[in-house]
Scaffold this motif. Structure first.
Motif, PDB file in Angstrom:
ATOM      1  N   SER A  10      35.869 -20.207 -13.123  1.00  0.00           N
ATOM      2  CA  SER A  10      35.528 -21.544 -13.624  1.00  0.00           C
ATOM      3  C   SER A  10      36.743 -22.251 -14.196  1.00  0.00           C
ATOM      4  O   SER A  10      36.796 -23.485 -14.221  1.00  0.00           O
TER       5      SER A  10
ATOM      6  N   THR B 211      29.117 -18.563 -10.304  1.00  0.00           N
ATOM      7  CA  THR B 211      30.288 -19.387 -10.613  1.00  0.00           C
ATOM      8  C   THR B 211      31.202 -19.515  -9.405  1.00  0.00           C
ATOM      9  O   THR B 211      31.745 -20.592  -9.133  1.00  0.00           O
TER      10      THR B 211
ATOM     11  N   HIS C 161      32.151 -23.050  -7.796  1.00  0.00           N
ATOM     12  CA  HIS C 161      33.512 -23.570  -7.967  1.00  0.00           C
ATOM     13  C   HIS C 161      34.424 -23.295  -6.776  1.00  0.00           C
ATOM     14  O   HIS C 161      35.308 -24.106  -6.479  1.00  0.00           O
TER      15      HIS C 161
END
Length: 877
Positions: A658, A694, A698
């Motif tokens: 992240s 995540t 991302h």
């Protein structure tokens, strides 16, 4: 062949060529030429040598034949446009010139009959679109394009600007806007540039001056004017240039063309990167700035945003000398209008307005009165906004810095003004009840950054006096009355130490260390947090002084969890500062010193400690991935039994992803980290799932190679895992499902994968899992409902196959009894039921679903129930 047959053949080949070009993105097909061969592709096609010439010749034959209809010619032009995007395009100079001759004939057709009529309109438009593609694509030599387009078509393009149909006029102007850069790319001599410039001016100026044309024509004329001025301003005569600039000013004052004019002014104000020099705006720059200043008072946000950006561009490019020589008060008025945008505006407008104000402060020397009258009061008010953050806050700090550097205001005067904005601690019971502690902390933090900014910009003597007074405040005892003052001082010392090495001031760092360490044992939580913040920020400016004390403190306080947490948060601030560019450029020695201390706390019993350690390791992985990622990888392999350590590693990787950790560095280690999905501990599984989510959100490339083989089986298993147990609480029993969080996380990941990388998910295998989720607890059901709604238009066949398994769980939800639910619980139940009705309604529109008897019966039952029918009708509306 007849017309329809010819059109079908050309369109079929056009679709084939277009699909072939798209297939090159997947690596299934490769285009080759003499200098490019791709042995890895499944199919290799040499378009340039084998097909391009025949395609162009065939299309030219259709374009030149008088008996061929407009529909066939339009299809041929479309095919040529597609060919332009393939390697080699339509060919070299001979083919481009020959094609331009045919296009010229199309553009001039009907000239003697007074303009374009009937089917000729669309044909001309298609021809113009092809010319634009020829110029804009990167498959042709600019010299060849120039000889064909400018040498053959220029007169025809200029005459097309005089047509009657607005689409042809607009497309012609768009084409003319591309010609100036074509001249530059083709390295034309000055004579060619001057000749073409005069022709372009004669075609563009009448359209720019006219007031009664379509909006699209006005905007295209402005664009063409901007390209002509910014690129060929050296070839325009002074009267021509002044005429165009004055017309742009008129368009700026017109409400319908205002936005387009602002963008064009921004374009011509920026110096070209091609060495063409900067446009001389001195004759009219004052009028531009005055008109833009007036637009700052508009309520339209879009107008404000573009106006502020344009003003900043003009000021940074041309300065303020010419403007101030013409009108000495204008810049002060612009500053006043900019300040009106700093109050009650969104953060982006505030940021842009501050940047424009900064540009004026840098360039102007005569607006000190406006600074004190308009700017300073608004800045002092702005620093007390709790919502101020990110770019807006950085711009505010830059403006404060410039006020000191340029001597617009004295350091001590500004310091006193900022300190007077510090909130006062509440005293009465009523004040304490209405007090917002979170907002107060943000305000104190913002004021601390502002004071640190002006202290760093002050001279050495002023800074020394300030630090001496600051130390007195820091070393004073903290009371409820001085709580905010002490909190400000701790944060301020850290912010100043971050941008200025306090170790250069004799005796300051030793005293600061004592203050910071003492603050960690304070009776006030805010003082503890401010002390940790100050220690970490000050460490960024003087690592060798403060870091040893932080690390030794971690070793000394193994039993004091709170102090350990604070010292780790100080380390996090140090790492954050380094990522923002403060402190030493070489962090490798520091990282080697930090990581052993962090590793000791990977298995800490306190989750808050492990979370802070993971935050530090994730941030370090973003800074030095080559050092940190191998260590995390090795720790997973060596400590698969230690659940706490594995949880910390998974959380570290999640935070690294992240935080923007380099995907190329992270990808080789992902198989090891993904093994945590199969760990026996539920908390480790949950942390691993959050890590995968995540990555999907991302950086999808991190999980794509492992999705089908490693991740998908684990997700499908965890999405159906249930681990229920009963706790006996005496009078009653409570049922707990330890796997609920895992199911929710797994379904969230599958939903994200269906959105980001649907081809990598086995949809038929997922459908039974989705059906089970529709009958799960409320939270999981709501997730499943959203997935079904998203899948209906994309996977109708898969939905229709399993729709019968949806019937029972949907029926139970829709007809669930409220029992004793009231208030918020009843509203939540109604929203839950409404979500199920929405799913029923959307699924009913999927092809073949209504052939299922059970589903049809459920739909009929819902329509017979007044409550459910009302929900369905409201959703249909």
């Amino acid at each position: 062949r007849d017309e329809n047959c010819r059109v079908d053949i050309i369109e079929c080949f056009n679709n084939l060529l277009r699909s072939t070009i798209k297939a090159t993105a997947n690596g299934d097909v490769a285009f080759t030429s003499d200098d490019m061969v791709d042995d890895t592709a499944k199919v290799v096609i040499d378009i340039r040598s084998n097909y391009a010439r025949e395609i162009v010749n065939g299309c030219e034959k259709q374009l030149s034949m008088k008996k061929v209809g407009a529909q066939t010619k339009s299809a041929a032009l479309s095919l040529l446009s597609t060919l332009c995007t393939a390697p080699g395009g339509i060919g070299g100079e001979d083919k481009i010139t020959s094609l331009c001759q045919n296009i010229k004939f199309i553009l001039l057709a009907g000239e003697n009959s007074g303009g374009s009529h009937g089917s000729n309109k669309q044909l001309k438009l298609d021809a113009l679109c092809l010319v634009r593609v020829i110029i804009s694509c990167d498959q042709h030599d600019p010299v060849d394009v120039k000889k064909g387009v400018i040498g053959v078509l220029l007169d025809g393009l200029c005459k097309a600007v005089q047509e009657n149909w607005y689409k042809i006029i607009s497309e012609s102007l768009e084409l003319l806007s591309a010609l100036p850069m074509l001249l530059v790319d083709a390295k034309s001599d000055q004579n060619d540039m001057t000749t073409v410039t005069n022709i372009l001016y004669g075609a563009i100026e009448p359209r720019l001056a006219a007031n009664d044309f379509d909006q699209e024509i006005k905007e295209s004329a402005l664009k063409a004017t901007g390209c002509l001025i910014s690129t060929l301003h050296g070839s325009l005569s002074p009267p021509q240039k002044e005429r165009l600039l004055s017309l742009i000013l008129l368009r700026l004052k017109n409400e319908t063309t205002r936005i387009a004019a602002i963008k064009i002014i921004s374009k011509i104000s920026v110096e070209s990167k091609d060495g063409l020099g900067k446009v001389d705006l001195s004759p009219i720059i004052t009028d531009y700035v005055a008109a833009l200043g007036f637009l700052l008072r508009q309520n339209n946000r879009f107008v404000k945003q573009n106006t502020v950006t344009c003003l900043e561009t003009i000021i940074r490019s041309y300065g303020t000398e010419t403007i101030e020589a013409s009108d000495g008060e204008l810049m002060g008025m612009v500053l006043r209008d900019l300040c009106t945008n700093l109050i009650d505006s969104d953060l982006h407008i505030i940021h842009l307005s501050l940047q424009a104000s900064l540009a004026i402060l840098v360039s102007s020397s005569s607006c000190s009165g406006a600074v004190n009258e308009y700017v300073l009061p608004v800045l002092l008010q702005l620093c007390t906004f709790p919502s101020l953050q990110d770019k807006a806050l950085d711009s505010l700090l830059a403006v404060f810095d410039k006020l000191i550097v340029c001597n617009f205001i004295g350091f001590n005067d500004l310091l006193v003004s900022l300190q007077s904005r510090v909130p006062i601690a509440p005293k009465t019971v009523e004040e304490k009840e209405n007090h917002n502690e979170a907002s107060t902390k943000k305000v104190i933090g913002n004021i601390a950054k502002c004071i640190a900014s002006i202290a760093a910009a002050a001279n050495e003597e002023q800074r020394g006096d300030f630090v001496s007074k600051l130390m007195i405040t820091l070393e004073s005892s903290v009371t409820p009355e001085t709580l905010y003052e002490s909190q400000l001082a701790l944060r301020l010392s850290g912010d100043l130490g971050c941008v200025f090495d306090l170790s250069t001031m004799v005796g300051v760092t030793d005293r600061l260390q004592a203050v910071y360490i003492a603050s960690l044992d304070s009776a006030f939580e805010d003082i503890k947090n401010a002390g940790a913040y100050g220690l970490g920020r000050a460490c960024a400016g003087s690592v060798s002084t403060f870091l040893p004390r932080i690390l030794s403190g971690l070793d000394e306080n193994n039993e004091k969890e709170k102090k350990k947490y604070l010292l780790l948060s100080a380390l996090r601030e140090l790492i954050i500062c380094h990522r923002l560019g403060y402190g030493s450029d070489n962090m490798a020695p520091v990282i080697q010193e930090i990581t052993p201390h962090l590793k000791r706390h990977f298995s800490d019993n306190e989750e808050s400690i492990r979370t802070m350690v993971a935050d530090c390791m994730g941030s370090l992985a973003c800074v030095q991935p080559d050092d940190i990622l191998p260590q995390l990888n090795e720790m997973v392999q060596d400590n698969t039994v230690d659940a706490l350590k594995c949880w910390t590693i998974a959380t570290s990787v999640k935070l690294a992803i992240s935080g923007g950790c380099n995907g190329d560095h992270l990808l080789p280690f992902m198989p090891t980290f993904l093994n945590l999905l199969r760990h026996d501990d539920l908390n480790v599984k949950n942390a691993a799932l959050l890590m995968v989510y995540t990555a999907v959100h991302h950086n999808t490339q991190l999980v794509l190679p492992f999705l089908q083989k490693d991740i998908q089986p684990a997700l499908f298993e965890l999405a159906t895992l249930k681990m229920k147990r009963t706790i006996d609480l005496g009078p009653f029993k409570e049922h707990i499902d330890d796997a609920l969080s895992l199911r929710k996380a797994a379904i969230s990941i599958i939903s994200a994968c269906l959105d980001k990388c649907p081809s990598n998910i086995d949809v038929p295998a997922f459908m039974p899992i989705l059906a089970a989720a529709i009958g799960d607890v409320e939270d999981v059901q709501l997730q499943a409902h959203q997935i079904v709604l998203a899948m209906c238009p994309r996977y109708p066949q898969e939905i229709s196959v399993v729709v019968e398994s949806f019937v029972e769980p949907l029926e139970k939800t829709i007809f669930r009894k409220p029992f004793k639910r009231v208030g918020i619980e009843l509203e939540r139940l109604n929203e839950w039921k409404k979500s199920a009705v929405r799913v029923l309604l959307v699924v009913s529109k999927v092809r073949n679903v209504m052939e299922n008897r059970k589903f049809v019966d459920l739909l009929a039952k819902v329509k017979k129930t007044p409550e459910s029918l009302a929900m369905m009708e409201s959703l249909e509306e």
